[in-house]
Structure formats: structure tokens, C-alpha cells
Design a protein around this motif. Structure first.
Motif, PDB file in Angstrom:
ATOM      1  N   THR A 276     -14.179  -2.053  59.781  1.00 43.81           N
ATOM      2  CA  THR A 276     -15.174  -3.052  60.173  1.00 43.81           C
ATOM      3  C   THR A 276     -16.567  -2.419  60.156  1.00 43.81           C
ATOM      4  O   THR A 276     -16.765  -1.311  60.673  1.00 43.81           O
ATOM      5  CB  THR A 276     -14.896  -3.582  61.597  1.00 43.81           C
ATOM      6  OG1 THR A 276     -13.576  -4.133  61.622  1.00 43.81           O
ATOM      7  CG2 THR A 276     -15.909  -4.652  61.981  1.00 43.81           C
ATOM      8  N   ILE A 277     -17.489  -3.117  59.497  1.00 43.63           N
ATOM      9  CA  ILE A 277     -18.870  -2.638  59.419  1.00 43.63           C
ATOM     10  C   ILE A 277     -19.780  -3.647  60.120  1.00 43.63           C
ATOM     11  O   ILE A 277     -19.842  -4.815  59.742  1.00 43.63           O
ATOM     12  CB  ILE A 277     -19.322  -2.464  57.950  1.00 43.63           C
ATOM     13  CG1 ILE A 277     -18.375  -1.505  57.225  1.00 43.63           C
ATOM     14  CG2 ILE A 277     -20.754  -1.952  57.891  1.00 43.63           C
ATOM     15  CD1 ILE A 277     -18.703  -1.357  55.745  1.00 43.63           C
ATOM     16  N   ASP A 278     -20.475  -3.183  61.168  1.00 42.75           N
ATOM     17  CA  ASP A 278     -21.455  -4.019  61.870  1.00 42.75           C
ATOM     18  C   ASP A 278     -22.852  -3.496  61.555  1.00 42.75           C
ATOM     19  O   ASP A 278     -23.145  -2.317  61.768  1.00 42.75           O
ATOM     20  CB  ASP A 278     -21.223  -3.974  63.388  1.00 42.75           C
ATOM     21  CG  ASP A 278     -19.926  -4.665  63.783  1.00 42.75           C
ATOM     22  OD1 ASP A 278     -19.199  -4.115  64.621  1.00 42.75           O
ATOM     23  OD2 ASP A 278     -19.665  -5.755  63.258  1.00 42.75           O
ATOM     24  N   VAL A 279     -23.709  -4.367  61.057  1.00 40.23           N
ATOM     25  CA  VAL A 279     -25.054  -3.942  60.676  1.00 40.23           C
ATOM     26  C   VAL A 279     -26.102  -4.913  61.227  1.00 40.23           C
ATOM     27  O   VAL A 279     -25.796  -6.056  61.598  1.00 40.23           O
ATOM     28  CB  VAL A 279     -25.194  -3.871  59.139  1.00 40.23           C
ATOM     29  CG1 VAL A 279     -24.204  -2.891  58.550  1.00 40.23           C
ATOM     30  CG2 VAL A 279     -25.002  -5.245  58.523  1.00 40.23           C
ATOM     31  N   ASP A 280     -27.354  -4.432  61.279  1.00 36.12           N
ATOM     32  CA  ASP A 280     -28.468  -5.313  61.649  1.00 36.12           C
ATOM     33  C   ASP A 280     -28.584  -6.428  60.627  1.00 36.12           C
ATOM     34  O   ASP A 280     -28.323  -6.229  59.431  1.00 36.12           O
ATOM     35  CB  ASP A 280     -29.781  -4.530  61.699  1.00 36.12           C
ATOM     36  CG  ASP A 280     -29.859  -3.605  62.902  1.00 36.12           C
ATOM     37  OD1 ASP A 280     -30.830  -2.825  62.982  1.00 36.12           O
ATOM     38  OD2 ASP A 280     -28.964  -3.677  63.767  1.00 36.12           O
ATOM     39  N   ALA A 281     -28.996  -7.587  61.079  1.00 35.86           N
ATOM     40  CA  ALA A 281     -29.051  -8.766  60.207  1.00 35.86           C
ATOM     41  C   ALA A 281     -29.890  -8.531  58.956  1.00 35.86           C
ATOM     42  O   ALA A 281     -29.538  -8.980  57.863  1.00 35.86           O
ATOM     43  CB  ALA A 281     -29.599  -9.958  60.989  1.00 35.86           C
ATOM     44  N   ASP A 282     -31.015  -7.793  59.116  1.00 30.79           N
ATOM     45  CA  ASP A 282     -31.886  -7.590  57.946  1.00 30.79           C
ATOM     46  C   ASP A 282     -31.288  -6.624  56.933  1.00 30.79           C
ATOM     47  O   ASP A 282     -31.776  -6.510  55.805  1.00 30.79           O
ATOM     48  CB  ASP A 282     -33.266  -7.092  58.393  1.00 30.79           C
ATOM     49  CG  ASP A 282     -33.186  -5.784  59.168  1.00 30.79           C
ATOM     50  OD1 ASP A 282     -34.176  -5.027  59.151  1.00 30.79           O
ATOM     51  OD2 ASP A 282     -32.140  -5.523  59.799  1.00 30.79           O
ATOM     52  N   VAL A 284     -27.894  -6.687  56.107  1.00 28.97           N
ATOM     53  CA  VAL A 284     -26.653  -7.242  55.575  1.00 28.97           C
ATOM     54  C   VAL A 284     -26.624  -7.305  54.046  1.00 28.97           C
ATOM     55  O   VAL A 284     -25.671  -6.819  53.407  1.00 28.97           O
ATOM     56  CB  VAL A 284     -26.359  -8.627  56.183  1.00 28.97           C
ATOM     57  CG1 VAL A 284     -25.196  -9.309  55.445  1.00 28.97           C
ATOM     58  CG2 VAL A 284     -26.019  -8.488  57.661  1.00 28.97           C
ATOM     59  N   PRO A 285     -27.616  -7.878  53.371  1.00 29.33           N
ATOM     60  CA  PRO A 285     -27.550  -7.991  51.909  1.00 29.33           C
ATOM     61  C   PRO A 285     -27.438  -6.632  51.220  1.00 29.33           C
ATOM     62  O   PRO A 285     -26.634  -6.457  50.295  1.00 29.33           O
ATOM     63  CB  PRO A 285     -28.865  -8.682  51.529  1.00 29.33           C
ATOM     64  CG  PRO A 285     -29.261  -9.417  52.775  1.00 29.33           C
ATOM     65  CD  PRO A 285     -28.840  -8.529  53.884  1.00 29.33           C
ATOM     66  N   ARG A 286     -28.240  -5.661  51.704  1.00 34.11           N
ATOM     67  CA  ARG A 286     -28.219  -4.345  51.050  1.00 34.11           C
ATOM     68  C   ARG A 286     -26.914  -3.603  51.308  1.00 34.11           C
ATOM     69  O   ARG A 286     -26.357  -2.954  50.416  1.00 34.11           O
ATOM     70  CB  ARG A 286     -29.397  -3.503  51.551  1.00 34.11           C
ATOM     71  CG  ARG A 286     -30.738  -3.920  50.931  1.00 34.11           C
ATOM     72  CD  ARG A 286     -31.872  -3.064  51.438  1.00 34.11           C
ATOM     73  NE  ARG A 286     -32.188  -3.348  52.837  1.00 34.11           N
ATOM     74  CZ  ARG A 286     -33.003  -2.598  53.583  1.00 34.11           C
ATOM     75  NH1 ARG A 286     -33.535  -1.508  53.056  1.00 34.11           N
ATOM     76  NH2 ARG A 286     -33.247  -2.934  54.830  1.00 34.11           N
ATOM     77  N   VAL A 287     -26.401  -3.698  52.556  1.00 32.29           N
ATOM     78  CA  VAL A 287     -25.148  -3.014  52.866  1.00 32.29           C
ATOM     79  C   VAL A 287     -23.997  -3.634  52.080  1.00 32.29           C
ATOM     80  O   VAL A 287     -23.127  -2.930  51.543  1.00 32.29           O
ATOM     81  CB  VAL A 287     -24.854  -3.076  54.377  1.00 32.29           C
ATOM     82  CG1 VAL A 287     -23.445  -2.570  54.673  1.00 32.29           C
ATOM     83  CG2 VAL A 287     -25.884  -2.254  55.146  1.00 32.29           C
ATOM     84  N   GLU A 288     -24.004  -4.956  52.001  1.00 27.64           N
ATOM     85  CA  GLU A 288     -22.942  -5.635  51.245  1.00 27.64           C
ATOM     86  C   GLU A 288     -22.956  -5.199  49.780  1.00 27.64           C
ATOM     87  O   GLU A 288     -21.899  -4.895  49.183  1.00 27.64           O
ATOM     88  CB  GLU A 288     -23.131  -7.143  51.346  1.00 27.64           C
ATOM     89  CG  GLU A 288     -22.013  -7.924  50.634  1.00 27.64           C
ATOM     90  CD  GLU A 288     -22.206  -9.433  50.758  1.00 27.64           C
ATOM     91  OE1 GLU A 288     -21.297 -10.157  50.325  1.00 27.64           O
ATOM     92  OE2 GLU A 288     -23.254  -9.857  51.294  1.00 27.64           O
ATOM     93  N   GLU A 289     -24.146  -5.128  49.223  1.00 27.26           N
ATOM     94  CA  GLU A 289     -24.260  -4.718  47.818  1.00 27.26           C
ATOM     95  C   GLU A 289     -23.813  -3.272  47.637  1.00 27.26           C
ATOM     96  O   GLU A 289     -23.098  -2.925  46.672  1.00 27.26           O
ATOM     97  CB  GLU A 289     -25.709  -4.873  47.361  1.00 27.26           C
ATOM     98  CG  GLU A 289     -25.924  -4.482  45.891  1.00 27.26           C
ATOM     99  CD  GLU A 289     -27.387  -4.610  45.486  1.00 27.26           C
ATOM    100  OE1 GLU A 289     -27.708  -4.204  44.365  1.00 27.26           O
ATOM    101  OE2 GLU A 289     -28.203  -5.109  46.302  1.00 27.26           O
ATOM    102  N   ALA A 290     -24.193  -2.398  48.572  1.00 29.54           N
ATOM    103  CA  ALA A 290     -23.832  -0.985  48.482  1.00 29.54           C
ATOM    104  C   ALA A 290     -22.328  -0.801  48.604  1.00 29.54           C
ATOM    105  O   ALA A 290     -21.712   0.011  47.884  1.00 29.54           O
ATOM    106  CB  ALA A 290     -24.558  -0.203  49.573  1.00 29.54           C
ATOM    107  N   VAL A 291     -21.687  -1.564  49.519  1.00 34.96           N
ATOM    108  CA  VAL A 291     -20.242  -1.454  49.708  1.00 34.96           C
ATOM    109  C   VAL A 291     -19.504  -1.894  48.449  1.00 34.96           C
ATOM    110  O   VAL A 291     -18.561  -1.244  47.986  1.00 34.96           O
ATOM    111  CB  VAL A 291     -19.782  -2.268  50.930  1.00 34.96           C
ATOM    112  CG1 VAL A 291     -18.256  -2.363  50.976  1.00 34.96           C
ATOM    113  CG2 VAL A 291     -20.309  -1.631  52.218  1.00 34.96           C
ATOM    114  N   ARG A 292     -19.909  -3.029  47.873  1.00 35.37           N
ATOM    115  CA  ARG A 292     -19.257  -3.517  46.650  1.00 35.37           C
ATOM    116  C   ARG A 292     -19.393  -2.501  45.525  1.00 35.37           C
ATOM    117  O   ARG A 292     -18.438  -2.255  44.772  1.00 35.37           O
ATOM    118  CB  ARG A 292     -19.875  -4.846  46.222  1.00 35.37           C
ATOM    119  CG  ARG A 292     -19.559  -6.012  47.166  1.00 35.37           C
ATOM    120  CD  ARG A 292     -20.136  -7.315  46.644  1.00 35.37           C
ATOM    121  NE  ARG A 292     -19.890  -8.394  47.568  1.00 35.37           N
ATOM    122  CZ  ARG A 292     -18.758  -9.076  47.660  1.00 35.37           C
ATOM    123  NH1 ARG A 292     -17.730  -8.748  46.870  1.00 35.37           N
ATOM    124  NH2 ARG A 292     -18.622 -10.059  48.533  1.00 35.37           N
TER     125      ARG A 292
END
Length: 307
Positions: A276-282, A284-292
Motif C-alpha cells: 500500500t502506497i499513501d502519498v500527498d494528493a499533489d 498522486v499523478p507522478r507517483v502513479e506514473e513512476a510506479v507503472r
């Protein structure tokens, strides 16, 4: 001598100096002034009496930030020499006894457990406040902020409506023998600085209006912060230094919010085969892209096979 000074001060407060046009207007708007003069000047004609100090209540308008401050010396004096000067007490409409002036003597007698020598007079609220202000000016050296609090107290108690506010201001400047324009300014300062900050600073004897006005303007900008500063004022330094400390604390640039460490903005937890990854709202897009992107690279390299 003190009585003579008090009498002269009272005459000035009550308009016994040659009247100007402004004085005549004041007399018309404040008929209680004449009654206050007659009541207080009659004090010497009344016999004093001994009264249980616990039967006398404090008035609503205080003239000292802390009446008990430095009371030990007065207690010792009364214990050794007795109470030389009586206090002035009035009987209110509900029949209660209320102190007009002499609070410290009253407190000292309470502490000693002895009766207080007092003169009891019939006085209205307005007359009592005028007498209180004039007597304090003659007997002690109240600081600026204590005088300002006294003004604010008079306006609070007597000026609760638009119709009575003007008369309350008249009572205030007559009682303290100050310029009428200063009354409004003192009231703004006393009501604009949080009372907890004033109490933390204390009377600050010797400091005039300008420094207190500067503090008032700083408090006006951020009342919440002014209340916070009250708890940071050192109590082991003189009052004037405490006032300067308050000004310095409120003038200093408020520290910027400390930046959060990157690791605190992305929290990763694992339970069994679930991550589970919890991140600051701002983020989210970058973390999601990095994880994929990372997962895709791992699969392409064949690193998804168990070792």
C-alpha cells in the motif's frame, strides 16, 4: 496634605476651574459630575466605622492590573502602625457595600483578618467612578495601561448603548483629568490588546502611550498570535522589558512552515503480498506514473520470476 491634593484634584475634575465652552457642554451632558463633587467633598464630615472586609465587594471597574502586587509592605505597615487612612465605600441600590477606593487597604485588612476602617457614602455608579479616578490620580502613579483599562472599564459599564456612551466618555475624562480625544484612543488600546497579554506584561510603569499603541497595532494584525505570545513573555524581567519583548516577538517574521521530508510525503506499507502506497494528493499523478513505469521495467527484465 494628601486630602488637600485630593480636594484640589477633585475640584479640577468637577470643573471648578474657569469654564470654557467645552466645559459648559460637558456639564450639560453630565449632570452627575456636580453630585459626585458634593458627595466626595462631604467625606470628611462623615464618621468612619469599622467593617468586616469580607462584607465589602470589589467594584466592576478595576484601576490596577493586580491590586495584590506588592501588598506585603502595606500589610506590614498596617500590622505595625494600624490603618491610618480609611477606605471609601458606597452602598449600592441592592444594599450591598462596594469599594470606591482603597482596594489595597481593603485587601491588606482581609489578609490580616482585621476590620477595615471605612467611610460609607451614598453614591451613584457615575459618582463612584469619578471619585475612584480622582483619588487614584492623587494617591498613586498608575501606569498608562492601567489608566487605559480604567477608561475601558468605565465605557464598558456605563456606555452600553449609543445614548449612554457619550456620557461614559465624559465620566472617563473627568475622572482621569485627561483630554477627551485621548479617551477614545486609550479605550481602543485597552480593548485591542488581549487581556492575557496585558496581564503577562504587567503595569510597565514609566512606559507611555506610544509603545503600547505600537503593541496594539501589532495585535490588531494577528490577535491569535498575540495570545500565543503572552505565554512566551519572560516573567523574571521588569515590566518595561516585558513590553519590549512582546513587541519584538510580534514584530519578528513568523517562521515559515517547515518543509516535510520527502519520505514523509510517501508512505509505503506491506502486508502479505499486498503493498500500500499513501502519498500527498499533489503527488498522486507522478507517483502513479513512476510506479507503472517501474513495474513495467521489472517485468520487461524478467525480474518478476522468484529467485
Amino acid at each position: 496634605m494628601a486630602r488637600k491634593v485630593f480636594g484640589d484634584s477633585l475640584k479640577n475634575a468637577m470643573g471648578k476651574t474657569p469654564p470654557s465652552d467645552e466645559d459648559l457642554d460637558v456639564k450639560r451632558t453630565s449632570p452627575t459630575v456636580a453630585r459626585a463633587q458634593a458627595s466626595v467633598l462631604e467625606e470628611d464630615k462623615h464618621a468612619t466605622r469599622l467593617i468586616d472586609p469580607t462584607a465589602i465587594r470589589m467594584s466592576a471597574v478595576m484601576d490596577r492590573i493586580d491590586p495584590s502586587d506588592g501588598l506585603d509592605e502595606l500589610v506590614s505597615s498596617i500590622r505595625e502602625h494600624g490603618q491610618k487612612v480609611p477606605v471609601l465605600v458606597r452602598r449600592t441600590e441592592d444594599g450591598a457595600l462596594e469599594i470606591v477606593y482603597g482596594r489595597r487597604r481593603l485587601l491588606a485588612c482581609r489578609q490580616l483578618g482585621q476590620k477595615v476602617r471605612a467611610t460609607v457614602m451614598e453614591m451613584t455608579d457615575e459618582e463612584a467612578l469619578i471619585a475612584q479616578g480622582v483619588e487614584n490620580n492623587a494617591r498613586q502613579d498608575p501606569s498608562f495601561i492601567e489608566r487605559a483599562l480604567f477608561v475601558a472599564g468605565i465605557i464598558r459599564e456605563l456606555g452600553k448603548t449609543d445614548e449612554t456612551r457619550k456620557n461614559a466618555q465624559t465620566i472617563a475624562y473627568r475622572a482621569l483629568q485627561i483630554d477627551e480625544s485621548l479617551v477614545s484612543r486609550m479605550n481602543r488600546i485597552a480593548t485591542g490588546i488581549p487581556i492575557e497579554l496585558i496581564q503577562a506584561i504587567g503595569p510597565a510603569h514609566g512606559v507611555g502611550r506610544r509603545v503600547w499603541e505600537k503593541l496594539f497595532r501589532l495585535c490588531e494584525k494577528d490577535v491569535a498570535r498575540a495570545r500565543e505570545v503572552a505565554g512566551k513573555i519572560p516573567r523574571n524581567i521588569p515590566g518595561p522589558d516585558r513590553l519590549e519583548a512582546a513587541v519584538t516577538l510580534l514584530t519578528a517574521t513568523k517562521p515559515s512552515t517547515q518543509k516535510t521530508h520527502p519520505s514523509e510525503r510517501v508512505m509505503i506499507s506491506r502486508k502479505g503480498n499486498r503493498i500500500t502506497i499513501d502519498v500527498d494528493a499533489d503527488l498522486v499523478p507522478r507517483v502513479e506514473e513512476a510506479v507503472r513505469k517501474l513495474v513495467t521495467e521489472l517485468l520487461d527484465r524478467g525480474q518478476d520470476r522468484p529467485e
